[in-house]
Scaffold this motif. Structure first.
Motif, mmCIF file in Angstrom:
data_model
loop_
_atom_site.group_PDB
_atom_site.id
_atom_site.type_symbol
_atom_site.label_atom_id
_atom_site.label_comp_id
_atom_site.label_asym_id
_atom_site.label_seq_id
_atom_site.Cartn_x
_atom_site.Cartn_y
_atom_site.Cartn_z
ATOM 1 N N THR A 108 26.826 73.057 39.134
ATOM 2 C CA THR A 108 25.672 72.193 39.385
ATOM 3 C C THR A 108 25.075 71.672 38.080
ATOM 4 O O THR A 108 24.800 70.484 37.931
ATOM 5 N N VAL A 109 24.896 72.608 37.151
ATOM 6 C CA VAL A 109 24.276 72.233 35.887
ATOM 7 C C VAL A 109 25.158 71.263 35.110
ATOM 8 O O VAL A 109 24.700 70.245 34.586
ATOM 9 N N LEU A 134 19.828 90.986 43.595
ATOM 10 C CA LEU A 134 20.722 90.080 42.873
ATOM 11 C C LEU A 134 21.043 88.867 43.727
ATOM 12 O O LEU A 134 21.081 87.735 43.243
ATOM 13 N N ARG A 142 27.319 69.239 36.160
ATOM 14 C CA ARG A 142 27.417 67.924 36.780
ATOM 15 C C ARG A 142 26.311 67.008 36.271
ATOM 16 O O ARG A 142 26.486 65.803 36.106
ATOM 17 N N ALA A 186 18.545 75.233 40.553
ATOM 18 C CA ALA A 186 19.517 74.390 39.858
ATOM 19 C C ALA A 186 19.800 73.140 40.675
ATOM 20 O O ALA A 186 19.869 72.033 40.137
ATOM 21 N N ALA A 187 19.922 73.329 41.984
ATOM 22 C CA ALA A 187 20.223 72.183 42.840
ATOM 23 C C ALA A 187 19.096 71.168 42.788
ATOM 24 O O ALA A 187 19.323 69.966 42.870
ATOM 25 N N ILE A 194 28.192 88.029 41.393
ATOM 26 C CA ILE A 194 27.732 87.361 40.174
ATOM 27 C C ILE A 194 28.653 86.213 39.797
ATOM 28 O O ILE A 194 28.207 85.098 39.497
ATOM 29 N N PHE A 235 18.760 69.926 38.737
ATOM 30 C CA PHE A 235 19.940 69.276 38.176
ATOM 31 C C PHE A 235 20.606 68.358 39.198
ATOM 32 O O PHE A 235 21.770 68.079 39.115
ATOM 33 N N LEU A 274 18.115 80.949 41.972
ATOM 34 C CA LEU A 274 18.586 80.183 40.824
ATOM 35 C C LEU A 274 19.393 78.974 41.263
ATOM 36 O O LEU A 274 19.256 77.873 40.720
ATOM 37 N N LEU A 275 20.229 79.201 42.268
ATOM 38 C CA LEU A 275 21.056 78.086 42.761
ATOM 39 C C LEU A 275 20.182 76.999 43.362
ATOM 40 O O LEU A 275 20.415 75.810 43.156
ATOM 41 N N GLY A 316 28.240 83.264 42.241
ATOM 42 C CA GLY A 316 26.980 82.562 42.040
ATOM 43 C C GLY A 316 26.954 81.795 40.740
ATOM 44 O O GLY A 316 26.520 80.640 40.675
ATOM 45 N N LEU A 317 27.480 82.445 39.719
ATOM 46 C CA LEU A 317 27.473 81.856 38.388
ATOM 47 C C LEU A 317 28.307 80.572 38.330
ATOM 48 O O LEU A 317 27.861 79.556 37.799
ATOM 49 N N PHE A 344 20.166 85.113 42.657
ATOM 50 C CA PHE A 344 21.157 84.041 42.516
ATOM 51 C C PHE A 344 20.881 82.901 43.481
ATOM 52 O O PHE A 344 21.048 81.735 43.141
ATOM 53 N N VAL A 380 22.031 65.361 40.971
ATOM 54 C CA VAL A 380 22.576 64.114 40.450
ATOM 55 C C VAL A 380 22.415 63.048 41.518
ATOM 56 O O VAL A 380 22.862 63.216 42.652
ATOM 57 N N GLN A 424 29.099 78.630 40.722
ATOM 58 C CA GLN A 424 28.435 77.584 41.490
ATOM 59 C C GLN A 424 27.337 76.933 40.663
ATOM 60 O O GLN A 424 27.186 75.717 40.621
ATOM 61 N N MET A 425 26.592 77.806 39.972
ATOM 62 C CA MET A 425 25.462 77.294 39.194
ATOM 63 C C MET A 425 25.954 76.469 38.011
ATOM 64 O O MET A 425 25.438 75.382 37.739
#
Lengths: 193, 282
Positions: A90-91, B15, A93, B26-27, A80, B30, B22-23, A83-84, B19, B32, A86-87
């Motif tokens: 990204t956000v 999980l 940035r 997000a990539a 967790i 979000f 989600l990643l 992963g968190l 994740f 850039v 990393q996320m």
């Protein structure tokens, strides 16, 4: 309310994560050379610890506990946190380039910071509720930041001091850290949970 | 037992997938948009984040170059090679600037230059300078506390055995941070090519004041000016200055210099003893 306030005091001073519990020694020694980087690291830790503890607490209570999977705690939490972080990176940035620049390289570095994992594990072990866990995480992170800043302040001055040759570098740093830790022992027993 | 296994696999796997998803999201959401040239330029930069270009680090400089805010050849440590590489990425032609190295313009070590008082303070020239204008009798000479050495990001400077800083020619990139760090302006940037002679003194005082404070300070006697067949030497504020473009290394000035502060850059080529006062490695 009283408990929350005493928790803040306890985890910043009495049970300081770095100086009393000896978590996160690596960044404590590694990034405390300059005030600037120490501030960046401290802010990133506060940020990540709060979020990580929040999520790990929820996962523990709503997923691990009901299925009797407590033995997977450490693995899950590491997953967790990694992963968190990393996320968040990204956000961040995208949303706040300034904050992203400020935290810089420290954000990914924190993934492997044992203090973050320790906060998540201890919050569960102590049986804190959600709010308490969050307060615990933030207080612990503030304590970490404080220790880091104190150390950076001392080291910036040590840099200019006429330290005897064999003591220069990591030797004097470790001794400083030890004395700092001794000083914080003065808080011992002032308050307990 | 089996249930346990299945549940643990499902939970952890779930999980992990969550994740991962989600990643990935997000990539995507979000992402850039960045100019790929920024990364390319950052790649060819030395990466020392020395700040000599005026930007916080190499990454910031790369950004500024792409945006056209910074000149292509502003990276001093990288020199003309880096400038050319950047120019190639941006599609510009670049004329390389002359590479430079740092040189310490003082040879008045502890024995040759006298002190006003004994300094027991913080080991930093800039701080020592504040106490009574420095502890040396010469207000222009090197204090030898190593602020320049500490400022060097390339490990190209060290304190020599005589308490004066030495420049490692091979490591010095000419970024000029040592020059900034020196409170007395003793360090100057000179052409990298090892030719010409240098007057290794920084004192603007008049002759008598100089010789009282230091055995090897330029006393402004003009003997070298008269001796130079190329007229490469001029007096500026009581200090002889050699024009490196004109100097042809004939060495006529060296024996004429009474304090002996004119030193050839390249070895004892002139047959003069450039011995004990190190042929500056600058």
């Amino acid at each position: 309310m009283e408990k929350i306030l005493s928790m803040v005091f306890i985890f910043i001073f009495v049970e300081n994560f770095v100086l009393q519990r000896f978590f996160g020694i690596c960044p404590f020694l590694g990034v405390s050379r300059k005030m600037e980087t120490a501030t960046g690291m401290g802010m990133a830790v506060i940020f990540v610890m709060a979020i990580a503890t929040l999520v790990t607490w929820l996962v523990q209570i709503y997923i691990l506990d009901p299925f009797g999977l407590q033995y997977l705690q450490v693995v899950t939490f590491i997953l967790i946190i990694a992963g968190l972080v990393q996320m968040v990176e990204t956000v961040l940035r995208k949303i706040s380039p300034t904050l992203y620049q400020g935290l810089g390289i420290f954000l990914p570095l924190i993934t492997t910071n044992c203090a973050v994992l320790a906060v998540a594990l201890l919050a569960v072990r102590q049986g804190f509720n959600l709010v308490e866990s969050l307060v615990f995480a933030i207080a612990a992170a503030v304590g970490f930041t404080m220790a880091l800043l104190i150390m950076a302040g001392i080291r910036e001055r040590l840099e200019l001091a006429d330290t005897p040759g064999p003591m220069r570098g990591s030797a004097i740093t470790l001794i400083t850290a030890g004395i700092l830790s001794l000083a914080f022992m003065g808080f011992k027993g002032m308050l307990t949970l | 037992m089996e249930r346990q296994m299945i549940w643990s696999i499902v939970t952890l796997g779930g999980l992990g997938v969550l994740f991962g998803a989600l990643l990935a999201l997000a990539a995507r959401f979000f992402a850039v948009e960045s100019d790929p040239r920024v990364e390319e330029i950052a790649e060819v930069l030395p990466g020392a984040n020395c700040g000599a270009c005026g930007y916080a680090g190499c990454q910031n400089f790369a950004q500024a170059v792409v945006e056209g805010k910074a000149a292509v050849d502003s990276c001093i440590p990288g020199g003309s090679e880096t400038a050319e590489a950047i120019g190639k990425i941006l599609g510009q032609d670049v004329e390389g600037r002359e590479p430079v190295v740092a040189a310490v313009f003082c040879i008045g070590d502890r024995e040759k230059a006298s002190s006003k008082f004994i300094y027991f303070g913080i080991e930093d020239c800039r701080i020592a300078e504040e106490y009574g204008g420095g502890f040396k009798d010469c207000p222009y000479g090197c204090l030898g506390l190593g602020s320049c050495v500490a400022a060097c990001p390339f490990d190209a400077m060290r304190m020599g055995p005589d308490g004066l800083p030495e420049v490692d020619r091979d490591k010095c990139t000419g970024c000029g941070l040592c020059k900034e760090a020196c409170p007395r302006g003793i360090i100057r940037m000179i052409p990298r090519e090892e030719r010409g002679h240098l007057v290794l003194c920084n004192s603007r005082d008049r002759g008598r004041a100089v010789s009282r404070a230091c055995q090897v300070g330029c006393i402004g006697c003009r003997a070298c000016v008269r001796a130079c067949p190329e007229e490469a030497i001029t007096m500026e504020e009581n200090l002889a200055v050699i024009d490196l473009d004109r100097c042809n290394d004939c060495g006529e000035c060296v024996p004429k210099c009474r304090p002996g502060c004119i030193i050839p850059r390249k070895g004892p080529a002139t047959g003069v003893e450039a011995t004990e006062t190190k042929t500056i490695s600058a």
